[in-house]
Design a protein around this motif. Structure first.
Motif, short mmCIF file in Angstrom:
data_model
loop_
_atom_site.label_atom_id
_atom_site.label_comp_id
_atom_site.label_asym_id
_atom_site.label_seq_id
_atom_site.Cartn_x
_atom_site.Cartn_y
_atom_site.Cartn_z
N ASP A 298 20.80 47.47 51.95
CA ASP A 298 20.30 47.68 50.58
C ASP A 298 21.16 46.98 49.54
OD1 ASP A 298 22.57 49.25 50.69
OD2 ASP A 298 21.61 51.10 49.99
N THR A 299 22.11 46.16 50.00
CA THR A 299 23.05 45.51 49.08
C THR A 299 23.02 44.00 49.26
OG1 THR A 299 24.49 47.45 49.22
CG2 THR A 299 25.45 45.43 48.33
N ALA A 300 22.88 43.26 48.16
CA ALA A 300 22.88 41.80 48.23
C ALA A 300 24.24 41.29 48.71
CB ALA A 300 22.53 41.22 46.86
N PRO A 301 24.28 40.22 49.50
CA PRO A 301 23.14 39.42 49.96
C PRO A 301 22.51 39.92 51.26
CG PRO A 301 25.15 38.40 50.68
CD PRO A 301 25.57 39.63 49.91
N PHE A 302 22.98 41.11 51.73
CA PHE A 302 22.55 41.59 53.04
C PHE A 302 21.19 42.27 53.00
CE2 PHE A 302 27.19 41.82 52.57
CZ PHE A 302 27.53 40.78 53.42
N ASP A 303 20.60 42.35 51.81
CA ASP A 303 19.24 42.89 51.71
C ASP A 303 18.21 41.86 52.15
OD1 ASP A 303 19.80 41.26 49.54
OD2 ASP A 303 18.82 42.53 48.06
N ALA A 304 18.64 40.64 52.41
CA ALA A 304 17.75 39.59 52.92
C ALA A 304 17.88 39.54 54.44
CB ALA A 304 18.12 38.24 52.31
N ASN A 305 16.80 39.85 55.14
CA ASN A 305 16.87 39.87 56.61
C ASN A 305 17.14 38.49 57.18
OD1 ASN A 305 16.73 41.29 59.11
ND2 ASN A 305 14.71 40.38 59.47
N GLU A 306 16.73 37.45 56.48
CA GLU A 306 17.03 36.10 56.97
C GLU A 306 18.54 35.88 57.05
OE1 GLU A 306 15.15 33.87 58.20
OE2 GLU A 306 13.12 34.37 57.60
N LEU A 307 19.29 36.41 56.09
CA LEU A 307 20.74 36.27 56.12
C LEU A 307 21.32 37.11 57.26
CD1 LEU A 307 23.32 35.11 54.85
CD2 LEU A 307 23.45 37.18 53.47
N ARG A 308 20.78 38.29 57.44
CA ARG A 308 21.28 39.14 58.53
C ARG A 308 21.05 38.46 59.87
NH1 ARG A 308 18.52 43.18 55.37
NH2 ARG A 308 16.95 43.59 56.98
N LEU A 309 19.89 37.85 60.05
CA LEU A 309 19.59 37.14 61.29
C LEU A 309 20.51 35.93 61.46
CD1 LEU A 309 15.68 37.29 61.37
CD2 LEU A 309 17.25 38.32 63.02
N ALA A 310 20.79 35.24 60.37
CA ALA A 310 21.68 34.09 60.44
C ALA A 310 23.04 34.51 60.99
CB ALA A 310 21.84 33.47 59.05
N LEU A 311 23.58 35.63 60.50
CA LEU A 311 24.87 36.11 60.96
C LEU A 311 24.81 36.58 62.41
CD1 LEU A 311 25.89 37.95 57.69
CD2 LEU A 311 27.09 36.00 58.69
N LYS A 312 23.70 37.17 62.80
CA LYS A 312 23.56 37.65 64.18
C LYS A 312 23.52 36.48 65.17
CE LYS A 312 21.10 41.88 62.84
NZ LYS A 312 19.81 42.61 62.85
N TYR A 313 22.84 35.41 64.79
CA TYR A 313 22.80 34.24 65.68
C TYR A 313 24.12 33.46 65.66
CZ TYR A 313 17.82 34.56 66.81
OH TYR A 313 16.61 34.96 67.30
#
Length: 530
Positions: A298-313
């Motif tokens: 719920d907090t920027a920039p982690f509220d963007a799932n694309e960014l979360r996926l980028a970090l996971k990959y």
């Protein structure tokens, strides 16, 4: 061969053979590790305990802000502390079965909505008060109160009604839950007189020890409770001490010098060396523990799932398992369940390290290129700082500006974890999936450290609780796991073994996959040989 194994087992029971010696000799006889472990565990349990003296643990996970309030227990030292003086209704054995403690039995209605716990008679709190079902009721009511900030809030929220009925504590659920007894083993739910309503940090309970001194961030001391109800099985030392040693090198040195009898979180990098030291052994248990990096969704920039996926990959899981765990663990898949859990779905695809996908998702996220701050500390988990550095290197190779901020150990669990939007952390896991999800991923859970709040996920969790068909329940858990994997704020690169260092003067050690240091019961279940 059987005669030789019997003789070796008798040596273990007599305290004349260490686990390492037994396993080595068993391997030479061609006995599998699984069978040898089973024989050793049984023999160790049969050993006659030595009473008296002092047993000392050197432990990470302690801070100056620690309290004896079970509701607020969040790291290893406080957990070891409350195990000394407190007990829950039930516990989960190393084999995964239910052990009755302050409840001597439990019965369920046919629809698994009503559960009745019979409270063990004749048990006294350390202040002399006799345990009653009313104490149990008030304890559960306190943890149901959101003001308590209890780590068990997500668990007890599922209770619709509860009452004390004579010697019985009765729980009524709005939705059936076949796992409810397992949820009652949660360590936050230590039964306190009158529920601990007036002074939850008083340390008054039914456990084998009473508090002798309490110096948060330094050391904690306990004296044997002379009126303990289960003295044949726990509380063998006259005194027990927990020393706060957050630095891995300091812990190892304390064990080698004899300052302590055991330490937690042996750094895998030095485990082999420590295991070769005279009069010491390294004990490890694989299970449900996991090392993680958590993002607030719920907090920027982690509220963007694309960014979360980028970090996971962008995280190289195999590299972390090899370089950080040194083989004491396995790769994770960004949801908190592995094969140690019942109803685990092994068909969920493993997320691979992929810099191209990481770069694609990062570009799609629209992030402005400013530093993404990941907070970590030595005490977050063994090797956390090195793991964060490796993560930073691989992320930068994908064009992701990951920046590491190293925090002090003292205050990490009170000022960083569950407060800062991106940090390193760990979980010890839970016996069943419902408890793990209820504790950390239910919208109303106080320990929802990724801020994952999804009505559809909550609905599936409640549905799984009420589903008595195991195949359908497994299917629901699988969907939940995949949802967290693909949309959640959890980066779970590895499941860790619990690696401990133990003096050969210690008796009673049992490998327990439920948590480190025998599920934090080392001090109360082990003894020191004369």
């Amino acid at each position: 061969m059987n005669n030789q194994l019997d003789y070796m087992a008798s040596r273990v029971t007599a305290g004349k053979m260490t686990r390492r010696e037994f396993m080595g000799k068993a391997a030479a006889l061609g006995v599998s590790a699984v069978v040898a472990t089973s024989i050793y565990t049984g023999a160790a349990r049969a050993a006659d305990p030595v009473r008296g003296g002092t047993i000392k643990l050197g432990s990470s996970g302690g801070e100056s802000t620690n309290t004896m309030d079970p509701a607020l227990t969040a790291s290893e030292v406080p957990l070891s502390n409350i195990r000394h003086w407190g007990e829950t209704l039930v516990e989960v054995s190393p084999e995964g079965s239910l052990d009755f403690r302050l409840a001597e039995s439990v019965e369920a209605s046919a629809d698994a909505k009503t559960w009745t716990f019979k409270i063990r008679p004749g048990v006294e709190f350390s202040n002399g008060k006799t345990l009653t079902a009313e104490d149990v009721l008030k304890t559960m009511q306190r943890h149901s109160n959101e003001d308590s900030q209890s780590g068990a809030l997500g668990i007890v929220k599922g209770i619709e009604n509860m009452r004390a009925d004579g010697d019985y504590f009765v729980v009524e659920l709005g939705t059936a839950n076949a796992d409810l007894p397992y949820l009652m083993e949660d360590y936050h739910l230590m039964i306190q007189p009158d529920g601990g309503m007036e002074d939850p940090a008083a340390g008054i309970g039914t456990g084998p020890y009473t508090i002798e001194f309490d110096e948060p961030g330094v050391r904690h001391g306990f004296k044997r409770n002379p009126n303990y109800w289960d003295a044949d099985n726990r509380g063998f030392a006259e005194f027990s001490e927990v020393l706060v040693l957050n630095d891995a090198t300091a812990r190892a040195a304390a064990l080698q010098s004899g300052q302590v009898h055991a330490i937690n979180r042996v750094d895998p990098k030095v485990a082999a060396l420590l295991g070769r030291a005279p009069n010491l052994r390294v004990e490890s248990a694989s299970g449900r523990g996991h090392y993680v990096f958590i993002m607030h969704v719920d907090t920027a920039p982690f509220d963007a799932n694309e960014l979360r996926l980028a970090l996971k990959y962008a995280i190289n899981r195999e590299e972390l398992v090899d370089k950080i765990l040194r083989g004491y663990g396995s790769i994770g898949n960004d949801f908190p369940i592995n094969a140690s859990y019942p109803l685990f779905d092994d068909s969920i695809p493993q997320r691979e390290f992929d810099l191209e996908k990481a770069a694609e998702h990062y570009k799609a996220s629209g992030h402005d290129g400013s530093p993404i701050i990941l907070r970590t500390a030595d005490g977050a988990f063994s090797g956390a700082v090195d793991a964060a550095s490796l993560f930073q290197q691989s992320a930068q190779a994908a064009g992701i500006p990951l920046e590491i901020k190293r925090e002090p150990n003292d205050g990490y669990w009170s000022e960083v974890w569950n407060k800062q939007p991106f940090c390193a952390s760990y979980w010890g896991g839970r016996p069943v999936q419902d408890q793990m999800y209820s504790t950390a991923y239910l919208s109303t859970a106080d320990w929802n450290d990724t801020r994952w709040k999804r009505d559809d996920f909550d609905a599936m969790l409640l549905s799984a609780r009420g589903e008595l068909d195991e195949a359908k329940r497994k299917e629901t858990y699988s969907k939940m796991g995949q949802m967290l994997r693909d949309e959640g704020g959890l980066i779970l690169p590895m499941f860790n073994d619990f690696v401990s260092g133990v003096s050969n003067s210690v008796g009673g050690w049992v490998t327990d996959p439920n948590g480190e240091m025998m599920h934090n019961k080392f001090n109360i279940k082990c003894w020191v040989e004369a």
